[in-house]
Design a protein around this motif. Sequence first.
Motif, mmCIF file in Angstrom:
data_model
loop_
_atom_site.group_PDB
_atom_site.id
_atom_site.type_symbol
_atom_site.label_atom_id
_atom_site.label_comp_id
_atom_site.label_asym_id
_atom_site.label_seq_id
_atom_site.Cartn_x
_atom_site.Cartn_y
_atom_site.Cartn_z
ATOM 1 N N VAL A 1 0.859 -1.187 0.000
ATOM 2 C CA VAL A 1 0.000 0.000 0.000
ATOM 3 C C VAL A 1 0.895 1.237 0.000
ATOM 4 N N LEU A 2 0.706 2.069 -1.012
ATOM 5 C CA LEU A 2 1.432 3.339 -1.105
ATOM 6 C C LEU A 2 0.579 4.393 -0.405
ATOM 7 N N VAL A 3 1.163 5.111 0.566
ATOM 8 C CA VAL A 3 0.412 6.134 1.288
ATOM 9 C C VAL A 3 0.933 7.507 0.883
ATOM 10 N N ASP A 4 0.012 8.316 0.367
ATOM 11 C CA ASP A 4 0.348 9.667 -0.099
ATOM 12 C C ASP A 4 -0.121 10.675 0.953
ATOM 13 N N PHE A 5 0.839 11.309 1.622
ATOM 14 C CA PHE A 5 0.522 12.358 2.592
ATOM 15 C C PHE A 5 0.499 13.688 1.847
ATOM 16 N N TRP A 6 -0.657 14.360 1.850
ATOM 17 C CA TRP A 6 -0.834 15.554 1.031
ATOM 18 C C TRP A 6 -1.664 16.584 1.790
ATOM 19 N N LEU B 1 -1.949 -0.765 -3.924
ATOM 20 C CA LEU B 1 -3.023 0.119 -3.508
ATOM 21 C C LEU B 1 -2.440 1.496 -3.194
ATOM 22 N N LEU B 2 -3.281 2.530 -3.331
ATOM 23 C CA LEU B 2 -2.866 3.896 -3.016
ATOM 24 C C LEU B 2 -3.835 4.473 -1.985
ATOM 25 N N ALA B 3 -3.313 4.798 -0.800
ATOM 26 C CA ALA B 3 -4.116 5.421 0.255
ATOM 27 C C ALA B 3 -3.709 6.885 0.375
ATOM 28 N N LYS B 4 -4.689 7.774 0.506
ATOM 29 C CA LYS B 4 -4.420 9.214 0.559
ATOM 30 C C LYS B 4 -4.770 9.761 1.948
ATOM 31 N N VAL B 5 -3.813 10.483 2.527
ATOM 32 C CA VAL B 5 -4.013 11.074 3.854
ATOM 33 C C VAL B 5 -3.977 12.591 3.726
ATOM 34 N N ASN B 6 -5.100 13.234 4.019
ATOM 35 C CA ASN B 6 -5.172 14.697 4.023
ATOM 36 C C ASN B 6 -4.576 15.190 5.343
ATOM 37 N N PRO C 1 4.880 16.896 -0.497
ATOM 38 C CA PRO C 1 4.295 15.576 -0.266
ATOM 39 C C PRO C 1 5.330 14.594 0.263
ATOM 40 N N THR C 2 4.858 13.650 1.056
ATOM 41 C CA THR C 2 5.664 12.504 1.458
ATOM 42 C C THR C 2 4.888 11.248 1.087
ATOM 43 N N VAL C 3 5.583 10.278 0.515
ATOM 44 C CA VAL C 3 4.943 9.032 0.077
ATOM 45 C C VAL C 3 5.671 7.876 0.747
ATOM 46 N N VAL C 4 4.915 7.011 1.417
ATOM 47 C CA VAL C 4 5.500 5.890 2.154
ATOM 48 C C VAL C 4 4.861 4.591 1.661
ATOM 49 N N LEU C 5 5.693 3.588 1.413
ATOM 50 C CA LEU C 5 5.208 2.278 0.975
ATOM 51 C C LEU C 5 5.155 1.332 2.171
ATOM 52 N N GLY D 1 10.021 4.732 0.547
ATOM 53 C CA GLY D 1 9.257 5.941 0.280
ATOM 54 C C GLY D 1 10.142 7.057 -0.211
ATOM 55 N N PHE D 2 9.551 8.233 -0.323
ATOM 56 C CA PHE D 2 10.300 9.408 -0.777
ATOM 57 C C PHE D 2 9.549 10.666 -0.347
ATOM 58 N N ALA D 3 10.268 11.780 -0.320
ATOM 59 C CA ALA D 3 9.664 13.080 -0.011
ATOM 60 C C ALA D 3 9.836 13.996 -1.211
ATOM 61 N N GLY D 4 8.805 14.824 -1.478
ATOM 62 C CA GLY D 4 8.863 15.734 -2.615
ATOM 63 C C GLY D 4 8.383 15.054 -3.891
ATOM 64 N N ALA D 5 8.004 15.870 -4.858
ATOM 65 C CA ALA D 5 7.538 15.331 -6.142
ATOM 66 C C ALA D 5 8.700 14.652 -6.862
ATOM 67 N N GLN D 6 8.422 13.497 -7.473
ATOM 68 C CA GLN D 6 9.436 12.738 -8.195
ATOM 69 C C GLN D 6 8.910 12.398 -9.588
ATOM 70 N N PRO D 7 9.801 12.212 -10.573
ATOM 71 C CA PRO D 7 9.345 11.784 -11.894
ATOM 72 C C PRO D 7 8.855 10.335 -11.858
ATOM 73 N N GLU D 8 8.035 9.990 -12.821
ATOM 74 C CA GLU D 8 7.456 8.640 -12.862
ATOM 75 C C GLU D 8 8.533 7.565 -12.854
ATOM 76 N N SER D 9 9.613 7.769 -13.603
ATOM 77 C CA SER D 9 10.662 6.743 -13.703
ATOM 78 C C SER D 9 11.263 6.433 -12.333
ATOM 79 N N GLU D 10 11.465 7.466 -11.523
ATOM 80 C CA GLU D 10 12.055 7.252 -10.201
ATOM 81 C C GLU D 10 11.084 6.534 -9.269
ATOM 82 N N ILE D 11 9.823 6.897 -9.364
ATOM 83 C CA ILE D 11 8.815 6.232 -8.514
ATOM 84 C C ILE D 11 8.728 4.754 -8.872
#
Length: 290
Positions: free
Chosen positions: A29-34, A60-65, A82-86, A95-105
């Motif tokens: 599950v990928l969690v998108d903190f936004w 799966l992608l879960a979004k946290v406001n 944004p911070t994204v945690v798997l 995971g990673f912090a900040g916007a990343q290009p599709e290839s890196e993700i």
Amino acid sequence: MSQDTPYIFDVTTATFDQLVLDKSFDQPVLVDFWAEWCAPCKVLMPLLAQITESYQGELLLAKVNCDIEQDIVARFGIRSLPTVVLFKDGQPIDGFAGAQPESEIRKILEQHVVMPPPAEVDPLQLAQSAFSESHFAEAEALLKQILSEDNTNAAALILYARCLAERGELGEARTVLDAVKSDEHKADLAGARAQLTFLAEAASLPDAADLKARLAQNPLDDEAAHQLAIQHLSRQQYEAALDGLLKLFIRNRSYADGLPHKTLLQVFDLLGNDHPLVTAYRRKLFAALY
């Protein structure tokens, strides 16, 4: 920013453990903190959604406001957006912090998630698409392959006959249609037979330019109007044919024992009930009849 699908959803403090931690034992599950005020978040979220969908349920992608779910932010020590945690097996693993290009993700994900194999494409669907785009040779090659494996495939036989007809092999096309035994494809069979009828008729008629010249001299030349419609049909110019036939029907519905009406119905068979031209011209024919 909601774009929920079966694989993408919002989570709250109350649902985080169930929807993220528990589910991560079945698939990552990928969690998108936004947050609403975060411009990079709004750029990243559609990209994450697109990537998630490409995994066809393996991710799966879960979004946290973060403006609302402060408890989750504190629980995982989120410091920037944004911070994204798997999450996998109940634990954050990458995971990673900040916007990343599709290839890196995707590089991060491919270490933890198995990309499903591409779905097999139905060769009959490919043949139907090729035929609809007038790529008859391509369609015919695909259909020959299908029929070499199953020479009783009714849908393939009917489409193969239509390919033969388009290159003038009308006799062979009829033989193929006569081999169709299934009752499931009556409408397609009627359409293919109508196509053969129109092509055979057109071969014995004056060419379209001569017929147009006759109609220019005499717009009430019913024979020329009907023959021109047949020529249009033989060239797949269906809207022009339907328009001419409907005008002829309105002007002289009894021409040649009701031939305009009969031909209109044959064109409806040829195109099929779902074709937008059939829907439109059935309505116009109904209006003319009643």
